[in-house]
Design an enzyme around this catalytic site. Structure first.
Site, PDB file in Angstrom:
ATOM      1  N   LYS A  26       0.828  -1.206   0.000  1.00  8.56           N
ATOM      2  CA  LYS A  26       0.000   0.000   0.000  1.00  8.56           C
ATOM      3  C   LYS A  26       0.863   1.258   0.000  1.00  8.56           C
ATOM      4  O   LYS A  26       0.660   2.172  -0.809  1.00  8.56           O
ATOM      5  CB  LYS A  26      -0.931  -0.010   1.219  1.00  8.56           C
ATOM      6  CG  LYS A  26      -1.928   1.131   1.248  1.00  8.56           C
ATOM      7  CD  LYS A  26      -2.922   0.950   2.393  1.00  8.56           C
ATOM      8  CE  LYS A  26      -3.784  -0.264   2.184  1.00  8.56           C
ATOM      9  NZ  LYS A  26      -4.800  -0.468   3.243  1.00  8.56           N
ATOM     10  N   ARG A  96      -3.707   2.891   8.456  1.00  2.46           N
ATOM     11  CA  ARG A  96      -3.968   1.608   7.803  1.00  2.46           C
ATOM     12  C   ARG A  96      -2.716   0.746   7.784  1.00  2.46           C
ATOM     13  O   ARG A  96      -1.596   1.248   7.723  1.00  2.46           O
ATOM     14  CB  ARG A  96      -4.419   1.824   6.351  1.00  2.46           C
ATOM     15  CG  ARG A  96      -5.795   2.438   6.163  1.00  2.46           C
ATOM     16  CD  ARG A  96      -6.107   2.506   4.667  1.00  2.46           C
ATOM     17  NE  ARG A  96      -7.493   2.845   4.387  1.00  2.46           N
ATOM     18  CZ  ARG A  96      -7.929   4.077   4.137  1.00  2.46           C
ATOM     19  NH1 ARG A  96      -7.064   5.088   4.133  1.00  2.46           N
ATOM     20  NH2 ARG A  96      -9.217   4.303   3.879  1.00  2.46           N
ATOM     21  N   GLY A 105      -8.538  -7.493   4.701  1.00  6.60           N
ATOM     22  CA  GLY A 105      -9.362  -7.648   5.889  1.00  6.60           C
ATOM     23  C   GLY A 105      -8.680  -8.308   7.063  1.00  6.60           C
ATOM     24  O   GLY A 105      -9.282  -8.446   8.130  1.00  6.60           O
ATOM     25  N   MET A 107      -5.878  -7.342   8.742  1.00  7.71           N
ATOM     26  CA  MET A 107      -5.310  -6.448   9.746  1.00  7.71           C
ATOM     27  C   MET A 107      -6.198  -5.220   9.904  1.00  7.71           C
ATOM     28  O   MET A 107      -7.216  -5.081   9.243  1.00  7.71           O
ATOM     29  CB  MET A 107      -3.867  -6.098   9.383  1.00  7.71           C
ATOM     30  CG  MET A 107      -2.937  -7.294   9.521  1.00  7.71           C
ATOM     31  SD  MET A 107      -1.248  -6.901   9.021  1.00  7.71           S
ATOM     32  CE  MET A 107      -1.434  -6.647   7.275  1.00  7.71           C
ATOM     33  N   ARG A 349      -3.412  -1.852  -6.013  1.00  5.70           N
ATOM     34  CA  ARG A 349      -2.609  -3.049  -5.787  1.00  5.70           C
ATOM     35  C   ARG A 349      -2.946  -4.041  -6.889  1.00  5.70           C
ATOM     36  O   ARG A 349      -3.991  -3.946  -7.524  1.00  5.70           O
ATOM     37  CB  ARG A 349      -2.889  -3.657  -4.409  1.00  5.70           C
ATOM     38  CG  ARG A 349      -4.341  -4.060  -4.189  1.00  5.70           C
ATOM     39  CD  ARG A 349      -4.589  -4.462  -2.748  1.00  5.70           C
ATOM     40  NE  ARG A 349      -6.005  -4.714  -2.487  1.00  5.70           N
ATOM     41  CZ  ARG A 349      -6.531  -4.842  -1.279  1.00  5.70           C
ATOM     42  NH1 ARG A 349      -5.773  -4.721  -0.209  1.00  5.70           N
ATOM     43  NH2 ARG A 349      -7.817  -5.086  -1.124  1.00  5.70           N
ATOM     44  N   HIS A 465     -16.056  -8.611   1.909  1.00  3.91           N
ATOM     45  CA  HIS A 465     -15.030  -9.482   2.488  1.00  3.91           C
ATOM     46  C   HIS A 465     -15.192 -10.918   1.994  1.00  3.91           C
ATOM     47  O   HIS A 465     -14.238 -11.565   1.575  1.00  3.91           O
ATOM     48  CB  HIS A 465     -15.119  -9.425   4.020  1.00  3.91           C
ATOM     49  CG  HIS A 465     -14.188 -10.377   4.711  1.00  3.91           C
ATOM     50  ND1 HIS A 465     -14.574 -11.644   5.091  1.00  3.91           N
ATOM     51  CD2 HIS A 465     -12.886 -10.259   5.058  1.00  3.91           C
ATOM     52  CE1 HIS A 465     -13.549 -12.257   5.652  1.00  3.91           C
ATOM     53  NE2 HIS A 465     -12.517 -11.443   5.644  1.00  3.91           N
ATOM     54  N   ARG A 571       1.124 -47.872  -9.068  1.00  2.00           N
ATOM     55  CA  ARG A 571       1.198 -48.652  -7.826  1.00  2.00           C
ATOM     56  C   ARG A 571       0.437 -49.959  -8.050  1.00  2.00           C
ATOM     57  O   ARG A 571      -0.786 -49.989  -7.956  1.00  2.00           O
ATOM     58  CB  ARG A 571       0.589 -47.878  -6.664  1.00  2.00           C
ATOM     59  CG  ARG A 571       1.142 -46.465  -6.481  1.00  2.00           C
ATOM     60  CD  ARG A 571       0.323 -45.737  -5.419  1.00  2.00           C
ATOM     61  NE  ARG A 571       0.704 -44.358  -5.220  1.00  2.00           N
ATOM     62  CZ  ARG A 571       0.193 -43.325  -5.896  1.00  2.00           C
ATOM     63  NH1 ARG A 571      -0.728 -43.528  -6.839  1.00  2.00           N
ATOM     64  NH2 ARG A 571       0.579 -42.101  -5.647  1.00  2.00           N
ATOM     65  N   ARG A 627       5.716 -49.788 -10.570  1.00  2.00           N
ATOM     66  CA  ARG A 627       6.370 -50.228  -9.333  1.00  2.00           C
ATOM     67  C   ARG A 627       5.844 -51.619  -8.973  1.00  2.00           C
ATOM     68  O   ARG A 627       4.634 -51.821  -8.849  1.00  2.00           O
ATOM     69  CB  ARG A 627       6.072 -49.242  -8.200  1.00  2.00           C
ATOM     70  CG  ARG A 627       6.769 -49.603  -6.898  1.00  2.00           C
ATOM     71  CD  ARG A 627       6.474 -48.600  -5.810  1.00  2.00           C
ATOM     72  NE  ARG A 627       5.100 -48.709  -5.322  1.00  2.00           N
ATOM     73  CZ  ARG A 627       4.542 -47.854  -4.451  1.00  2.00           C
ATOM     74  NH1 ARG A 627       5.235 -46.819  -4.009  1.00  2.00           N
ATOM     75  NH2 ARG A 627       3.304 -48.034  -4.050  1.00  2.00           N
ATOM     76  N   SER A 773      13.940 -43.144  -9.225  1.00  3.31           N
ATOM     77  CA  SER A 773      12.726 -42.374  -8.951  1.00  3.31           C
ATOM     78  C   SER A 773      12.662 -42.163  -7.445  1.00  3.31           C
ATOM     79  O   SER A 773      12.637 -43.145  -6.681  1.00  3.31           O
ATOM     80  CB  SER A 773      11.482 -43.128  -9.437  1.00  3.31           C
ATOM     81  OG  SER A 773      10.318 -42.382  -9.142  1.00  3.31           O
ATOM     82  N   GLY A 775      11.085 -41.672  -4.180  1.00  8.22           N
ATOM     83  CA  GLY A 775       9.789 -41.795  -3.498  1.00  8.22           C
ATOM     84  C   GLY A 775       9.798 -40.893  -2.283  1.00  8.22           C
ATOM     85  O   GLY A 775      10.129 -41.317  -1.173  1.00  8.22           O
ATOM     86  N   THR A 776       9.485 -39.635  -2.512  1.00  9.98           N
ATOM     87  CA  THR A 776       9.708 -38.633  -1.465  1.00  9.98           C
ATOM     88  C   THR A 776       8.774 -38.778  -0.271  1.00  9.98           C
ATOM     89  O   THR A 776       9.076 -38.248   0.807  1.00  9.98           O
ATOM     90  CB  THR A 776       9.586 -37.208  -2.056  1.00  9.98           C
ATOM     91  OG1 THR A 776       8.347 -37.095  -2.762  1.00  9.98           O
ATOM     92  CG2 THR A 776      10.744 -36.927  -3.001  1.00  9.98           C
ATOM     93  N   ASN A 777       7.661 -39.487  -0.416  1.00 14.61           N
ATOM     94  CA  ASN A 777       6.816 -39.718   0.765  1.00 14.61           C
ATOM     95  C   ASN A 777       7.573 -40.555   1.793  1.00 14.61           C
ATOM     96  O   ASN A 777       7.720 -40.169   2.964  1.00 14.61           O
ATOM     97  CB  ASN A 777       5.516 -40.431   0.370  1.00 14.61           C
ATOM     98  CG  ASN A 777       4.667 -39.619  -0.574  1.00 14.61           C
ATOM     99  OD1 ASN A 777       4.831 -38.413  -0.688  1.00 14.61           O
ATOM    100  ND2 ASN A 777       3.746 -40.270  -1.263  1.00 14.61           N
ATOM    101  N   ASP A 778       8.060 -41.726   1.353  1.00 14.72           N
ATOM    102  CA  ASP A 778       8.791 -42.598   2.279  1.00 14.72           C
ATOM    103  C   ASP A 778      10.167 -42.046   2.606  1.00 14.72           C
ATOM    104  O   ASP A 778      10.663 -42.226   3.726  1.00 14.72           O
ATOM    105  CB  ASP A 778       8.914 -44.007   1.688  1.00 14.72           C
ATOM    106  CG  ASP A 778       7.680 -44.854   1.987  1.00 14.72           C
ATOM    107  OD1 ASP A 778       6.804 -44.367   2.733  1.00 14.72           O
ATOM    108  OD2 ASP A 778       7.587 -45.986   1.475  1.00 14.72           O
ATOM    109  N   CYS A 840       8.348 -39.137  -7.575  1.00 18.47           N
ATOM    110  CA  CYS A 840       6.995 -39.634  -7.778  1.00 18.47           C
ATOM    111  C   CYS A 840       6.159 -39.568  -6.505  1.00 18.47           C
ATOM    112  O   CYS A 840       5.075 -40.138  -6.449  1.00 18.47           O
ATOM    113  CB  CYS A 840       7.023 -41.062  -8.307  1.00 18.47           C
ATOM    114  SG  CYS A 840       7.835 -42.223  -7.194  1.00 18.47           S
ATOM    115  N   TYR A 860      12.261 -35.392 -14.493  1.00 14.14           N
ATOM    116  CA  TYR A 860      10.800 -35.323 -14.517  1.00 14.14           C
ATOM    117  C   TYR A 860      10.241 -35.311 -13.102  1.00 14.14           C
ATOM    118  O   TYR A 860      10.930 -35.651 -12.133  1.00 14.14           O
ATOM    119  CB  TYR A 860      10.207 -36.503 -15.305  1.00 14.14           C
ATOM    120  CG  TYR A 860      10.367 -37.850 -14.627  1.00 14.14           C
ATOM    121  CD1 TYR A 860       9.410 -38.323 -13.730  1.00 14.14           C
ATOM    122  CD2 TYR A 860      11.476 -38.660 -14.895  1.00 14.14           C
ATOM    123  CE1 TYR A 860       9.560 -39.560 -13.113  1.00 14.14           C
ATOM    124  CE2 TYR A 860      11.626 -39.883 -14.280  1.00 14.14           C
ATOM    125  CZ  TYR A 860      10.671 -40.340 -13.389  1.00 14.14           C
ATOM    126  OH  TYR A 860      10.813 -41.541 -12.768  1.00 14.14           O
TER     127      TYR A 860
END
Length: 882
Positions: A26, A96, A105, A107, A349, A465, A571, A627, A773, A775-778, A840, A860
């Site tokens: 602002k 303000r 809305g 703050m 803005r 709002h 899977r 897999r 590959s 396996g970012t979850n595990d 993956c 990828y």
């Protein structure tokens, strides 16, 4: 010493648009508008650095701030010819907030600051309008009392309602100067009774109280929640803007309004906005009065456009619109006030917009030459595309209309009715789809709005709002549905002869503003040409390929429709839960010997082969990563005596035998137990069957579509080189058997990197793996040493206390997991330079994680089908950042 205060307006513009980190959006834009010659009331901005120091030093201000604020006030006084606190010519100011990113809305704001029992008389003298002066004073007490002194705003409303009852009037505008003067006295009496001290009369005390309240509001619960939802760091802080008041409530030649340089719902290049005659800004956004349209083109019967009643002002506003959009090269959200037919700009803005609008605006601005294609790609938030990829109401479905309001935020939603934000959050937390119904929303409702599928209000306009926040969140919203009566006490909404109770179902159509009884069927979205255009531009820019996690034909077809370039994770265990197959699977598991297991697997083989044939056919030559079986075998068996007895009967087995097998398979920690490649080592016949199904399915698909697929067979949970070597040899053996019976195809074998040991010894594992590959979850679970199924009990606290910035299962942990991925890629490619690498896990559809994948040199990402467009756009933006 740092400069704490920057002035703007009246020829003294010390800030610029590119100083938003210091001055907030602002403050930076007020200075910018003033510097390009637009009519901006003079003022000054206290920097975000002061906010940071305020919290760092136990809510105390830095040295020199008081003197800098006095200098800022002197600048305003000199510019407007009024004096702060003067009894005859009083300067009034607004105070303000203004963070570097818009938080509508969240703050606090205080208007008309500087009024007291003496200066209100000066305002009467200066304006010649007692009603205006007393109305301004009561507004100030109400705002200051609520925002700064902490008095419940309902207490003020009760006094107004009581006065209107006594006077037998309905609207605020019908109250006289005497009425407002009486209300001011009642306000002061109530505040004194509540707080045990009188309402402050010293303008300087008022000013510092308001400044402190704005800085304090940076850490209020609704602002904290908004920052959490939008990933805004608390360390950014907010600026405070102090600005000379201009008044839209001095009479019928005055007005206030909010407008957008393009339609924020559709993106259409048309002037869009609302205004109120004889009102102040909060009247428009609070929904207390229903605003009117700016242009005659948007005016409905019974509405009066500004273009009609104030044609000269409207013409000037149109010129300002063109100036701002050309200057900022983006759609602008503008707040303005008209005082005695003179236009003043109070804010501009970058306007919040729906995903559909963002697409259209970006594409059309590129075609208009305002921006280039790369900038168009940068302009659209990848996560916002979710708004376009979900169902809308079926136009042919029957429906019962309850009522109609304004189409405040597009999309359709169906759910059970709740009347409070807390109830919405509670029910949604239990998995229930809810519609939040309110007379009007306030910033305190943000948690319920986020939890709800859609929002319905009976008051407020397109810039209320509810409308602004819902659009930003991608929630369907119907606002200003005045024909619907909401009774909080009875927990009902009523209209058109229908009554809906809490817990009953309604459907909202945010595109038309309609509200329907019950659940209305929905259909898949029809993506616009703008979507296709932007995705094409993104595809030209990005380096990362985007695949989908899919194991059913529907998932695969959806993924292809959204532009997936193959399957990055199929899977196979999901294929075994079909009622017919699960029985065979269980027979295999309870078999007493290898011969029994092979007999059951032979019955599963045609099913697996058919599954893979369908996937290869749909992908038509694109890569498909399959897999092999990953979860522990006990997951396929029944639990509980009743289910055990039922399954035993189906299998023709003794229930005690089944219980004994369950006991053999039971594990204290299955996630780290007998699963993944460990199953393939223990029961090689399982992986033999799956490998045969893959090769036979690929050969069958090649014969059907004329394009030979290249299966990518992925071995899960490898931690040691020897594990992969043994299973790779097993797959090669099966491949040669199948090729001898039919025809030869190409294939590759790789592994899922989901254990720290695999990452640390990646140079060894790459000797036998054609691809990695992640396996970012595990991998996240094993790096942190926690279970994502249980982490929800304490991770929110970790984020609240700053131990973690984000949930590591949503956005990749760069310091730990990210470091291991980089190391594994480096080590693996040292052994095999052309090693293909991707991820993956769920992180494959997270824009922040995709940025990391680009930086780390992965080939990828793979994500759920509906996240594919998100990933395509995020990958393009990551390439542009690189």
């Amino acid at each position: 010493m740092s400069q704490h205060v920057y002035c703007f307006g009246a020829g003294r513009n010390e800030g610029r648009a590119d100083m938003r980190n210091l001055l907030g959006g602002k403050g930076a834009n007020l200075a910018e508008m003033a510097s390009i010659g637009l009519p901006v009331p003079p003022g000054f901005t206290i920097t975000t650095e002061v906010c940071t120091e305020f919290y760092k030093n136990n809510r105390t201000y830095p040295d020199g701030l008081s003197a800098a604020v006095r200098d800022g006030l002197a600048h305003i006084e000199q510019a407007v010819g009024l004096r702060f606190g003067d009894r005859h010519s009083p300067l009034l100011v607004s105070v303000r907030s203004g963070a570097r990113v818009s938080m509508p809305g969240m703050m606090d704001t205080v208007l008309n600051l500087g009024l007291n029992d003496a200066t209100v008389q000066g305002l009467i003298e200066a304006s010649g309008d007692a009603r205006f002066a007393w109305d301004s004073y009561r507004r100030f007490i109400q705002m200051y009392g609520s925002v700064v002194l902490g008095v419940d705003h309902h207490r003020f409303e009760e006094i107004i309602e009581s006065q209107k009852l006594d006077r037998a009037v309905v609207e605020d505008i019908e109250l006289t100067a005497q009425d407002w003067a009486q209300i001011v006295d009642s306000y002061k009496e109530m505040v004194a009774a509540e707080l045990g001290r009188p309402f402050p009369q010293d303008p300087n005390e008022q000013l510092w109280g308001a400044i402190g309240a704005v800085f304090g509001s940076w850490m209020n619960p609704r602002a904290n929640k908004y920052r959490e939802l939008h990933e805004i760091p608390a360390s950014w802080g907010t600026a405070v803007n102090v600005q000379a008041m201009v008044f839209g409530n001095m009479g019928d030649d005055c007005a206030t309004g909010v407008c957008f340089t393009r339609d924020p719902s559709t993106g259409e290049n048309t002037f869009y906005g609302e205004y109120l005659v004889n009102a102040q800004g909060e009247d428009v956004v609070a929904g207390i009065r229903t605003p009117q349209p700016l242009s005659t083109a948007r005016a409905l019967p019974g509405e009066t456009a500004m273009q009609t009643v104030m044609p000269e002002v409207y013409a000037e506003l149109v010129r300002v619109r063109a100036t701002l959009e050309a200057h900022y090269r983006d759609m602008q959200d503008i707040e303005f006030t008209v005082q005695q037919k003179k236009l003043y700009m109070l804010q501009t803005r970058t306007g919040k917009r729906t995903a559909a609008a963002a697409l259209r605006i970006a594409v059309e601005m590129a075609k208009e030459g305002l921006i280039d294609k790369a900038e168009a790609v940068r302009r659209v938030n990848p996560s916002s595309l979710d708004q376009l990829l979900h169902p809308t109401l079926d136009p042919n479905a029957s429906r019962t209309l309850v009522g109609k309001g304004l189409p405040a935020s597009p999309g359709a939603a169906c759910g059970t009715v709740v009347f409070s934000a807390d109830e919405a959050e509670l029910r949604a937390g239990h998995g229930e789809a809810v519609i939040l119904v309110r007379i009007e929303t306030s910033p305190e409702d943000i948690h319920g709005m986020h939890a709800a599928q859609g929002i319905l209000t009976t008051r407020g306009g397109m810039t209320s709002h509810a409308a602004v926040v819902a659009r930003g969140m991608g929630r369907p919203c119907v606002a200003g549905a005045g024909s619907i009566q909401v009774n909080y006490g009875a927990q009902t909404l009523s209209a058109g002869g229908h009554t809906v109770r809490a817990g009953e179902t309604i459907t909202l159509d945010g595109a038309t503003g309609e509200v329907f009884l019950g659940s209305v069927p929905m259909i898949e979205p029809d993506l616009s040409d703008d979507f296709a255009t932007l995705m094409h531009w993104a595809d030209e820019i990005r380096r990362l390929r985007v695949r989908a996690n899919a194991e059913t034909p529907l998932d695969a077809e959806t993924a292809r429709r959204f532009g997936a370039e193959g399957i990055g994770l199929c899977r196979t265990e999901h294929m075994f839960f079909d009622p017919e197959r699960i029985l065979i699977m269980r027979q295999m598991i309870v078999a007493r010997d290898e011969a029994g297991r092979r007999a059951a697997l032979a019955r599963l083989l045609p099913h697996q082969r058919a599954d893979f044939t369908k996937l290869f056919r749909i992908m038509a030559g694109l890569p498909v990563t399959i897999r092999l079986l990953d979860p522990p075998l006990h997951e396929f068996l029944p639990h509980g005596d009743a289910e055990i007895n039922e399954v035993a009967a189906e299998l023709g087995e003794d229930p005690d035998l089944l219980r004994a097998r369950l006991a053999e398979l039971a594990e204290a920690n299955p996630m780290l137990g007998h699963r993944g490649c460990r199953l393939g080592i223990s029961y090689p016949e399982i992986y033999e069957m799956q490998a045969r199904a893959i090769f036979e399915g690929a050969i069958a698909a090649a014969a059907e579509v004329g394009i030979a697929p290249v299966p990518e067979i992925m071995i899960p949970l490898v931690g040691m080189k020897r594990e992969l070597k043994i299973i790779h040899a097993l797959i090669d053996k099966v491949a040669e058997q199948v090729f001898a019976e039919s025809t030869r195809i190409d294939y590759i074998v790789g592994t899922m990197i989901e254990l720290p040991r695999a990452a640390l010894t990646a140079e060894q594992i790459a000797e036998d793996g054609d691809f990695f590959s992640f396996g970012t979850n595990d991998l996240t679970q094993t790096v942190f040493g926690l279970s994502r199924d249980d982490a929800g009990k304490f991770l929110p606290r970790y984020i609240e206390t700053g131990i973690l910035e984000r949930d590591p299962f949503v956005t990749l942990d760069l310091e730990g997991v990210g470091t291991l991925i980089r190391l594994a890629v480096e080590k693996g490619r040292a052994t095999r330079p052309n090693l293909k690498c991707g991820i993956c896990g769920e992180h494959g559809g997270d824009p922040a994680s995709i940025t990391f994948c680009e930086e780390a040199g992965l080939d990828y990402v793979s994500c759920s089908p509906y996240r594919v467009p998100v990933a395509r756009l995020a990958a393009a933006q990551a390439a542009l950042r690189q």
